[in-house]
Design a protein around this motif. Sequence first.
Motif, mmCIF file in Angstrom:
data_model
loop_
_atom_site.group_PDB
_atom_site.id
_atom_site.type_symbol
_atom_site.label_atom_id
_atom_site.label_comp_id
_atom_site.label_asym_id
_atom_site.label_seq_id
_atom_site.Cartn_x
_atom_site.Cartn_y
_atom_site.Cartn_z
ATOM 1 N N GLU A 3 9.434 2.031 1.581
ATOM 2 C CA GLU A 3 9.285 3.613 1.205
ATOM 3 C C GLU A 3 8.299 3.518 0.117
ATOM 4 O OE1 GLU A 3 12.765 5.761 1.117
ATOM 5 O OE2 GLU A 3 13.655 4.886 2.734
ATOM 6 N N THR A 4 7.864 2.626 -0.595
ATOM 7 C CA THR A 4 7.005 2.483 -1.687
ATOM 8 C C THR A 4 5.703 2.638 -1.215
ATOM 9 O OG1 THR A 4 7.254 0.497 -1.883
ATOM 10 C CG2 THR A 4 8.821 1.827 -3.530
ATOM 11 N N ASP A 6 2.347 3.753 0.205
ATOM 12 C CA ASP A 6 2.062 4.986 0.652
ATOM 13 C C ASP A 6 0.461 5.267 1.187
ATOM 14 O OD1 ASP A 6 0.608 4.454 -1.685
ATOM 15 O OD2 ASP A 6 1.088 6.130 -2.918
ATOM 16 N N SER A 7 0.107 4.117 1.600
ATOM 17 C CA SER A 7 -1.242 3.976 2.222
ATOM 18 C C SER A 7 -1.427 2.822 3.106
ATOM 19 C CB SER A 7 -2.455 4.325 1.218
ATOM 20 O OG SER A 7 -2.697 3.085 0.350
ATOM 21 N N PRO A 18 -3.828 7.352 3.766
ATOM 22 C CA PRO A 18 -2.520 7.809 3.213
ATOM 23 C C PRO A 18 -1.616 7.753 4.418
ATOM 24 C CG PRO A 18 -4.211 9.366 2.339
ATOM 25 C CD PRO A 18 -4.861 8.427 3.517
ATOM 26 N N ASP A 20 1.044 9.620 4.913
ATOM 27 C CA ASP A 20 1.074 11.095 5.633
ATOM 28 C C ASP A 20 -0.197 11.536 6.560
ATOM 29 O OD1 ASP A 20 3.780 11.368 4.616
ATOM 30 O OD2 ASP A 20 3.086 12.404 2.757
#
Length: 55
Positions: A3-4, A6-7, A18, A20
């Motif tokens: 979960e840490t 981010d890309s 990223p 997301d």
Amino acid sequence: MSETDDSLECGSCGETVPFDDARRTKTMGGLDPTTWQTLCCPSCGSRLETVFVGE
């Protein structure tokens, strides 16, 4: 993927995407789409990673 993170880095075009912004697509190889998701590069469409999303 933890979960840490981010890309993701695309091995095809070299773009850093990223998490997301990665495109979610249908899984391949008969994996259950409610449990697994394939993430693809929004620039070139290459597969970045398949991640576990189920319980």
